[in-house]
Scaffold this motif. Sequence first.
Motif, PDB file in Angstrom:
ATOM      1  N   GLN A 178       2.288   2.363  -3.276  1.00  0.00           N
ATOM      2  CA  GLN A 178       1.385   3.014  -4.219  1.00  0.00           C
ATOM      3  C   GLN A 178       1.103   4.464  -3.844  1.00  0.00           C
ATOM      4  N   THR A 179       1.571   4.897  -2.673  1.00  0.00           N
ATOM      5  CA  THR A 179       1.331   6.254  -2.209  1.00  0.00           C
ATOM      6  C   THR A 179       2.608   7.070  -2.335  1.00  0.00           C
ATOM      7  N   ASN A 180       2.487   8.251  -2.908  1.00  0.00           N
ATOM      8  CA  ASN A 180       3.646   9.109  -3.106  1.00  0.00           C
ATOM      9  C   ASN A 180       3.382  10.452  -2.437  1.00  0.00           C
ATOM     10  N   ALA A 182       0.833  -1.203   0.000  1.00  0.00           N
ATOM     11  CA  ALA A 182       0.000   0.000   0.000  1.00  0.00           C
ATOM     12  C   ALA A 182       0.864   1.248   0.000  1.00  0.00           C
ATOM     13  N   SER A 183       1.947   1.215   0.810  1.00  0.00           N
ATOM     14  CA  SER A 183       2.831   2.369   0.886  1.00  0.00           C
ATOM     15  C   SER A 183       3.498   2.639  -0.454  1.00  0.00           C
ATOM     16  N   GLY A 229       0.593  14.951  -2.255  1.00  0.00           N
ATOM     17  CA  GLY A 229       0.496  13.501  -2.199  1.00  0.00           C
ATOM     18  C   GLY A 229      -0.507  12.943  -3.174  1.00  0.00           C
ATOM     19  N   THR A 230      -0.260  11.718  -3.610  1.00  0.00           N
ATOM     20  CA  THR A 230      -1.189  11.008  -4.485  1.00  0.00           C
ATOM     21  C   THR A 230      -1.133   9.524  -4.166  1.00  0.00           C
ATOM     22  N   GLU A 231      -2.281   8.872  -4.233  1.00  0.00           N
ATOM     23  CA  GLU A 231      -2.360   7.433  -4.011  1.00  0.00           C
ATOM     24  C   GLU A 231      -3.083   6.793  -5.188  1.00  0.00           C
ATOM     25  N   ASP A 232      -2.459   5.786  -5.770  1.00  0.00           N
ATOM     26  CA  ASP A 232      -3.053   5.036  -6.865  1.00  0.00           C
ATOM     27  C   ASP A 232      -4.110   4.096  -6.302  1.00  0.00           C
ATOM     28  N   LEU A 233      -5.379   4.336  -6.670  1.00  0.00           N
ATOM     29  CA  LEU A 233      -6.474   3.510  -6.178  1.00  0.00           C
ATOM     30  C   LEU A 233      -6.835   2.384  -7.132  1.00  0.00           C
ATOM     31  N   ASP A 286      -5.753  12.542  -4.482  1.00  0.00           N
ATOM     32  CA  ASP A 286      -4.730  13.582  -4.401  1.00  0.00           C
ATOM     33  C   ASP A 286      -4.992  14.476  -3.197  1.00  0.00           C
ATOM     34  N   ALA A 313      -7.141   7.968  -8.813  1.00  0.00           N
ATOM     35  CA  ALA A 313      -6.128   8.348  -7.829  1.00  0.00           C
ATOM     36  C   ALA A 313      -6.723   9.343  -6.842  1.00  0.00           C
TER      37      ALA A 313
END
Length: 355
Positions: A21-23, A18-19, A63-67, A74, A72
Motif C-alpha cells: 500500500q506504500t509507494n 502494508a508495503s 512517497g504516499t501510503e494508502d491509509l 504523503d 493517504a
Amino acid sequence: MKSSAIAIGMLALTSGAASAQTNVALYGIVDLGVKYEKGLSTAGGTWAVASGQQFGSRIGFRGTEDLGGGLAADFLLENGFNADDGSLNNGGRLWGRQAWAGLRGGFGSLYLGRQYSATYNALNAIDPFGLNQAGDAQRVYGYGLGKVDPISRSDNTVTYATPILNGFKAALGHKFGETAGAFNAGSSKFIGLSYVGGPLNIQASYQNTDGVALGAATTQLGSIIVPAGLGAATVTVKNAFMGGMYDFGLIKAHLGYGDTKLGAVGTTTIRNYLVGASAPVAGGTAIASWNRTNLRDIAAGASNQYAFGYSYPLSKRTNLYTSASYTRNDGGVRLSAASNGDSAREFQAGIRHVF
C-alpha cells in the motif's frame, strides 16, 4: 515450533500487505548547458557551463501510503544540486528545494515543512519561461524578490489546499517565525486561488512576509538589489499577483500583473506587468515575453525585460533548449545589472533529462 512458524508467516504477510500500500518513487532532473552573461553583475561578458537553466537540477523521493477510507499520507524530499560542479544548491541545504509531509483526502491536503509559496506557484503556472530560463518573470518580480526565500519557498510552514471543485482550488499557508514572544516576527501568510478548465488557466496570490533581508551587498539573481533610498534593512513585504493563460490552439497567450510593497523603513511600491506567448513551432515550442518592472517611488524608475526561447524534445524525457533576454533599465534602476541605468544580456543553450 509450529505455532512460531505460523506467527512468523502471518507477520511476513502483514508486512507485505502494508508495503504493497506504500509507494515511494525516486525521480530527478539533470539540466546542463552553456550560458553567456553581460552586465548582470559586472560590465564585462562571461561564458560559463551552468546547471539548471531550464529546470533546476534535482533528485528527490516522493512517497504516499494508502491509509484507507480515502485518506493517504504523503511526503516529499527534494534536493537541488549544481550538475556543472556537483555542489549543493539552495544555500547548501540537503533538501533545499522541498521537504514536507502530511495528509491528503476528501477534505483536501494538509502539509508541514519547507514548501513552495502561493507567489511561486502562481508565477510558475502563468510564465511561459517557467522558473529559470533567461526570460523568467521571477527574476524581476518585486524587483527580484520572486527568487528569494521566503517569497518563493517557506520553511516551518503549514499549508492547506482544498479539493478541486469544478476547476476551482484554494490554498492557504502560514510560515512560523519561531520567535519567542512575537508570533508574527519572521512569519509569512499567503493565499492562492486558481481556476483551470479547458483552455483557461487563472492564478491569483497574496502574501504578507515579515523579516525579508535586504542588504547593499546582495545582487539580483543571487538575492535582490535594494531600491534607492531603502538601504540595508529587514523589511515586511506584501505582494499580490494575478495572471491568466488562454490556449487558442495555435498559440497560448500569457498575461500577468503584480503589486509589491516594501515597508518597515519606508514604503516602496513596485508594479510588474507580464505579456507572453507560446506556440508549437517545427516540432518544438517557441516562447516569448515582455516583463516591465515599475518602481513607482523612484523617478524614471522602470525596467523592461524582453526574452525569446525555444525547446525541442528528443524523447519523452530529454529535450534541447535555448533562451535569450535583454533587460533595459532607466537611469534610477539596476535590475539584473551592475549599476543604475545599465542594460543586461543573457543567452542560454542546453540539454535537460528527466528520470
